[in-house]
Design an enzyme around this catalytic site. Structure first.
Site, PDB file in Angstrom:
ATOM      1  N   LYS A  52       0.839  -1.203   0.000  1.00 37.61           N
ATOM      2  CA  LYS A  52       0.000   0.000   0.000  1.00 37.61           C
ATOM      3  C   LYS A  52       0.870   1.249   0.000  1.00 37.61           C
ATOM      4  O   LYS A  52       0.626   2.208  -0.729  1.00 37.61           O
ATOM      5  CB  LYS A  52      -0.927  -0.012   1.235  1.00 37.61           C
ATOM      6  CG  LYS A  52      -2.072  -0.995   1.101  1.00 37.61           C
ATOM      7  CD  LYS A  52      -2.848  -1.200   2.400  1.00 37.61           C
ATOM      8  CE  LYS A  52      -3.901  -2.285   2.200  1.00 37.61           C
ATOM      9  NZ  LYS A  52      -4.600  -2.689   3.410  1.00 37.61           N
ATOM     10  N   GLN A  96      -5.053  -1.461   9.576  1.00 40.47           N
ATOM     11  CA  GLN A  96      -4.917  -2.766   8.931  1.00 40.47           C
ATOM     12  C   GLN A  96      -5.528  -3.863   9.813  1.00 40.47           C
ATOM     13  O   GLN A  96      -5.189  -3.995  10.991  1.00 40.47           O
ATOM     14  CB  GLN A  96      -3.422  -3.051   8.664  1.00 40.47           C
ATOM     15  CG  GLN A  96      -3.155  -4.349   7.944  1.00 40.47           C
ATOM     16  CD  GLN A  96      -3.722  -4.382   6.513  1.00 40.47           C
ATOM     17  OE1 GLN A  96      -3.606  -3.418   5.762  1.00 40.47           O
ATOM     18  NE2 GLN A  96      -4.354  -5.489   6.163  1.00 40.47           N
ATOM     19  N   ASP A 119     -11.463   2.720   3.955  1.00 38.42           N
ATOM     20  CA  ASP A 119     -11.883   1.320   3.808  1.00 38.42           C
ATOM     21  C   ASP A 119     -13.397   1.203   3.603  1.00 38.42           C
ATOM     22  O   ASP A 119     -13.892   0.142   3.239  1.00 38.42           O
ATOM     23  CB  ASP A 119     -11.499   0.528   5.065  1.00 38.42           C
ATOM     24  CG  ASP A 119     -10.267  -0.330   4.843  1.00 38.42           C
ATOM     25  OD1 ASP A 119      -9.969  -0.629   3.665  1.00 38.42           O
ATOM     26  OD2 ASP A 119      -9.616  -0.699   5.833  1.00 38.42           O
TER      27      ASP A 119
END
Ligand code: NAP
Length: 281
Positions: A52, A96, A119
């Protein structure tokens, strides 16, 4: 059969995003920023976060990774998120997953400012998506959606079968397809005859976590098949779709790896840029 090349599609998307970041920099004299919080030393999470960070840098985003040990207290993480919520240089925040057991995942998700929730897991974004309003959309279903649209720009009236109803994949995927006027059937572990459901589909999205569940004779000719699954098996990484069998029938199919996976990270970058743009209005 069209082999849907997710690597190529993701590279094209990153190229577009790079130009967009350059334009935003000219217009606003600043670039979107993505901050990732990584807790613990689980290798897959570390690999995801490294990828990422690399992709974010590649398109010109400001990117930062905040690392905590497995033993970090929940309140430390929540305090950091609140600090990042106030930080104008941070457009997107991602924690995460998975988290250590002592940290409440829902509390973490709900502490992130919905406008910085890259997200798309915050209840406000989930609600906005299901109401058809603008929202951050979870990266993997967004990537699937963009791949489907490349093959079939007009989805109106198509029959779609979503296999799996997770909050991460199946449910947001369903909402995206409904928004496109598909007739959507959502299936799950209690579905009576999955093969019969799949045989009705013009589009199948498999997000289950069972290696090669979707067989060749479950797919009618001219179906677009998107395989979200990533399963470690003795013969290597395979998807939720039996690639060899299904490729004989499908109109288009994503490979695993090299299909949905690369699009997930590219969509995270897209979400970060979209959060930045919404914050400038
Ligand atoms: P999940 O949370 O475990 O959900 C799996 C879903 O599949 C559940 O809704 C479950 O039904 C359903 N299911 C289980 N057995 C079934 C069966 N026999 N028939 C039909 N449905 C069945 O999984 P997830 O997080 O959505 O992940 C799914 C897969 O995608 C995994 O392989 C994961 O590694 C992969 N993945 C890939 C990416 C990517 O970037 N490519 C990203 C995320 C996940 P119930 O609700 O009834 O239990």
């Amino acid at each position: 059969m069209i082999l849907i090349d997710g690597k190529k599609a993701a590279a094209e998307l990153r190229e577009e995003l790079k130009k967009e970041v350059a334009n935003l920099k000219t217009k606003h004299n600043k670039v979107p920023g993505l901050t990732v919080i990584l807790i613990g030393d689980m290798t897959p999470s570390q690999i995801y976060v490294r990828n990422k960070e690399k992709s974010a840098n590649e398109v010109g985003l400001k990117s930062e990774v905040i690392r905590y040990p497995n033993t970090v207290e929940e309140k430390t993480v929540l305090e950091k998120i609140k600090e990042l919520n106030q930080d104008e240089t941070v457009s997107g925040i991602l924690v995460q997953l998975p988290l250590p057991k002592h940290i409440n995942k829902q509390k973490v998700i709900e502490t992130i400012d919905p406008l910085k929730d890259v997200d798309g897991f915050h209840p406000m974004n989930v609600g906005n998506l299901s109401s058809g309003y603008e929202s951050s959309v979870p990266c993997t279903p967004l990537g699937c959606y963009l791949l489907i649209k490349k093959i079939e720009p007009n989805l109106s009236g198509k029959k779609a079968v979503v296999v799996g109803r997770s909050n991460l994949n199946g449910k947001p995927m369903t909402q995206l397809l409904l928004k496109e006027n598909c007739t959507v059937t959502v299936t799950h572990s209690k579905t009576k005859d999955l093969k019969a459901e799949c045989l009705e589909a013009d589009i199948i999205i498999a997000a289950v976590g069972i290696p090669e569940l979707v067989k060749g004779d479950w797919v009618k000719k001219d179906t677009i098949v998107i395989d979200v699954g990533i399963n470690k098996t003795d013969k290597g990484i395979v998807g939720d779709v039996d690639f060899d069998e299904v490729s004989k029938n499908a109109k288009a199919l994503t490979p695993v790896p090299g299909g949905v996976g690369p699009m997930t990270i590219a969509c995270l970058l897209k979400n970060t840029i979209d959060c930045f743009k919404r914050s400038q209005i």
